[in-house]
Design a protein around this motif. Structure first.
Motif, short mmCIF file in Angstrom:
data_model
loop_
_atom_site.label_atom_id
_atom_site.label_comp_id
_atom_site.label_asym_id
_atom_site.label_seq_id
_atom_site.Cartn_x
_atom_site.Cartn_y
_atom_site.Cartn_z
N UNK A 51 0.83 -1.21 0.00
CA UNK A 51 0.00 0.00 0.00
C UNK A 51 0.87 1.26 0.00
N UNK A 52 1.88 1.28 0.85
CA UNK A 52 2.78 2.45 0.92
C UNK A 52 3.56 2.60 -0.38
N UNK A 53 4.09 1.50 -0.89
CA UNK A 53 4.87 1.54 -2.12
C UNK A 53 4.05 2.11 -3.28
N UNK A 54 2.81 1.65 -3.39
CA UNK A 54 1.96 2.10 -4.49
C UNK A 54 1.29 3.44 -4.22
N UNK A 55 1.11 3.78 -2.95
CA UNK A 55 0.33 4.98 -2.63
C UNK A 55 1.11 6.20 -2.24
N UNK A 56 2.40 6.07 -2.02
CA UNK A 56 3.19 7.21 -1.53
C UNK A 56 3.16 8.39 -2.50
N UNK A 57 3.03 8.12 -3.78
CA UNK A 57 2.99 9.20 -4.77
C UNK A 57 1.70 10.01 -4.69
N UNK A 58 0.69 9.46 -4.02
CA UNK A 58 -0.61 10.11 -3.96
C UNK A 58 -0.85 10.91 -2.68
N UNK A 59 0.16 10.99 -1.81
CA UNK A 59 0.00 11.74 -0.56
C UNK A 59 -0.40 13.18 -0.90
N UNK A 60 -1.46 13.63 -0.26
CA UNK A 60 -2.02 14.97 -0.46
C UNK A 60 -2.60 15.20 -1.85
N UNK A 61 -2.76 14.13 -2.64
CA UNK A 61 -3.34 14.28 -3.97
C UNK A 61 -4.67 13.52 -4.12
N UNK A 62 -5.06 12.78 -3.08
CA UNK A 62 -6.34 12.08 -3.12
C UNK A 62 -7.09 12.39 -1.83
N UNK A 63 -8.40 12.28 -1.90
CA UNK A 63 -9.20 12.55 -0.70
C UNK A 63 -9.16 11.34 0.24
N UNK A 64 -9.49 11.52 1.50
CA UNK A 64 -9.42 10.43 2.48
C UNK A 64 -10.28 9.22 2.12
#
Length: 104
Positions: A62-75
């Motif tokens: 999850x972190x590996x795939x999602x780190x690029x989306x920090x502050x770019x997707x809603x909760x």
């Protein structure tokens, strides 16, 4: 890594713990035969420790795939992504630990 999970999910520690406990409860429900075995599975510390290590392995993905989306997707989207990434936890099973829990 937990800090990164919290950041991607945009939740605090208490909210994260609630997400984890809800997921663990659902997992335990799927591995229990009735209310009595559910209680035994829920309260088996070795089983929870094993389960949480398995969850952490999925959270790495999850972190590996999602780190690029920090502050770019809603909760809400982040939580949906978390659930889709960690859904394989429902397929995992430790027969010796489940049997240990049933014998408690």
């Amino acid at each position: 890594m937990k800090k990164q999970v919290l950041s991607i999910l945009q939740v605090n520690n208490d909210q994260y713990e609630q997400i984890v406990l809800d997921l663990y409860f659902k997992w335990c429900l799927s591995k229990s035969k009735n209310d009595k075995t559910l209680q035994k599975v829920l309260t088996c510390i070795p089983l929870f420790n094993w389960w949480y290590k398995q969850l952490q392995n999925l959270e790495r993905k999850f972190v590996y795939e999602g780190i690029a989306f920090v502050n770019h997707i809603n909760p809400e989207t982040a939580l949906d992504f978390y659930h889709s990434t960690t859904k394989d936890i429902m397929k995992l099973f430790s027969k010796p630990l489940i049997q240990h829990a049933y014998k408690q």
